[in-house]
Design an enzyme around this catalytic site. Sequence first.
Site, short mmCIF file in Angstrom:
data_model
loop_
_atom_site.label_atom_id
_atom_site.label_comp_id
_atom_site.label_asym_id
_atom_site.label_seq_id
_atom_site.Cartn_x
_atom_site.Cartn_y
_atom_site.Cartn_z
N HIS A 208 0.92 -9.17 4.52
CA HIS A 208 -0.21 -8.23 4.55
C HIS A 208 -0.92 -8.32 3.19
O HIS A 208 -0.74 -7.49 2.32
CB HIS A 208 0.28 -6.81 4.83
CG HIS A 208 -0.81 -5.87 5.27
ND1 HIS A 208 -0.74 -5.13 6.43
CD2 HIS A 208 -2.00 -5.56 4.71
CE1 HIS A 208 -1.83 -4.40 6.57
NE2 HIS A 208 -2.62 -4.63 5.52
N GLN B 79 0.80 -1.22 0.00
CA GLN B 79 0.00 0.00 0.00
C GLN B 79 0.84 1.28 0.00
O GLN B 79 0.34 2.34 -0.33
CB GLN B 79 -0.94 0.00 1.21
CG GLN B 79 -2.02 -1.07 1.10
CD GLN B 79 -2.87 -1.13 2.35
OE1 GLN B 79 -2.55 -1.86 3.29
NE2 GLN B 79 -3.95 -0.37 2.39
N ASN C 296 -1.58 -10.51 8.54
CA ASN C 296 -2.46 -9.39 8.84
C ASN C 296 -3.90 -9.83 8.64
O ASN C 296 -4.25 -10.35 7.57
CB ASN C 296 -2.17 -8.22 7.87
CG ASN C 296 -3.10 -7.05 8.12
OD1 ASN C 296 -3.03 -6.42 9.17
ND2 ASN C 296 -4.00 -6.78 7.19
N GLU C 297 -4.70 -9.67 9.67
CA GLU C 297 -6.13 -10.01 9.60
C GLU C 297 -6.32 -11.41 9.03
O GLU C 297 -6.92 -11.60 7.97
CB GLU C 297 -6.90 -8.95 8.81
CG GLU C 297 -6.78 -7.58 9.47
CD GLU C 297 -7.68 -6.51 8.87
OE1 GLU C 297 -8.18 -6.70 7.76
OE2 GLU C 297 -7.88 -5.48 9.55
C1 BGC Z 1 -6.20 -3.51 6.40
C2 BGC Z 1 -5.52 -2.36 5.70
C3 BGC Z 1 -6.55 -1.41 5.14
C4 BGC Z 1 -7.39 -0.90 6.30
C5 BGC Z 1 -8.41 0.17 5.93
C6 BGC Z 1 -7.41 -3.13 7.22
O1 BGC Z 1 -8.37 -4.11 7.08
O2 BGC Z 1 -5.27 -4.21 7.19
O3 BGC Z 1 -4.68 -2.88 4.71
O4 BGC Z 1 -6.00 -0.37 4.42
O5 BGC Z 1 -8.08 -1.99 6.85
O6 BGC Z 1 -9.41 -0.32 5.11
#
Ligand code: BGC
Length: 445
Positions: free
Chosen positions: A144, A50, A188-189
């Site tokens: 990520h 990003q 991530n998530e």
């Molecule tokens: C993610 C990011 C994303 C952010 C805002 C999160 O779910 O980890 O990559 O930019 O939300 O939408």
Amino acid sequence: MTRDATFAPTRRAVTAALAGLLPAARLLAAPAPRAEQTDFLWGTAISGHQSEGGNVHSDAWFLENLTPTAFAEPSGDACDSYHRYAQDLDIAAALGLNCYRFGIEWSRIEPEPGRFSVAALDHYERVLEGCHQRGLLPMVTFNHFTVPLWFADRGGYEVADGADLFARFVERTTRTLGALIGMATTFNEANILLLRKALPRFATDAAAANARAMIETARRKRGAPLFSSYLFGDPDRIDPVLRDAHAKAYRAIKAGPGDFPVGLTLSMQQIDGVGPNADRIRTDVEKLIYGEWIDAANQSDFVGVQTYSRLRFDDRGLMPSPTGAELTAMGYEYYPAAVGATLRYAARHIRKPVYLTETGIGTDDDRRRIAFIDATVNEVRACIADGIDVKGYIYWSLLDNFEWTRGYGPRFGLVDVDRETFVRTLKPSARHFGAIARQARRPVK
Ligand code: BGC
């Protein structure tokens, strides 16, 4: 550009060789003071794809530039953080923060299967050293959302040995960089695809059809019938492989070097049930969106909570936001109280330290960002007052950056980035967040 893993000398080996030859090199190689997690962490988060720009070996880059594509625009140079990382670290340090959460891009380190780029490892070594030099604890995300294109070609996390390949990348990276990492998360998530399953009403039929057409085109163009890109993949096939990948990567990181906490982050939104069956609806949705990740978090060293809003469900599924509710640029409800609710949920179910590793607001009105930050701080303080072991608040994001399929539309940053010149301009919210962090970090006399 790439070198076979077997022949890649570790940075330390090179340093040791030089130190033996040249006394001055010993001085140059002196380690930067290490940032440790002794205090509450005040930080910002960013991901490789990003913000870095030019992530040309990744699946996302390929998909962004396809026709049809699910992406509003390609990521291109993003914020050019790959070259301007020192400036970004300077900003974070000048604000008074003590933590920097960022992603290490797998596709840069292993652009071809089994061939690891020493230059890319060196780059992340410089970023890590830069964090320590500025008193920022580096919290690294190993994955990520984006994966190398070759990994997507062979089925990504939809094929079982995808887990081993991820663990191999993590092992190789830790071998070189481990001594400099402050904290790490594998995914991530990790549950984001399970959450997507619960939100069919979020995607319009046209958007879903477009994403399917994009993946079909990718399969054809790459001659890769199994092509699987994480964000667009099949949750049921990916989830078990991801859990295996997390467990294997956790063990690989623990083999060292370095001795730092390793966890994962979860997408955790406040879940409200509505109607006569509210409690049952809520627990059903929670079961669906967390799957077995609560167990995985309990077997790790910490959990990262990532909260953006609340979601309301009735018997028919996801409900629209209440009439008249304020919506963010992402289209979901402005609802900072969700932060407290999810921290409490995490503390109830996960017997490990809890970090708020992401929360933030997409908005062009920086006053709303300041209000969101104030409300978040109040939520975090209330949780701590109730005895919950919250150990950090990391705002998403330092910079206005590439918001995945939404392109550069929604702005989450504390800092504006000029799309032509990459000049960074602090928003009032950056100074506001920094002032809160500095005030909180002042030693009590
Ligand atoms: C993610 C990011 C994303 C952010 C805002 C999160 O779910 O980890 O990559 O930019 O939300 O939408």
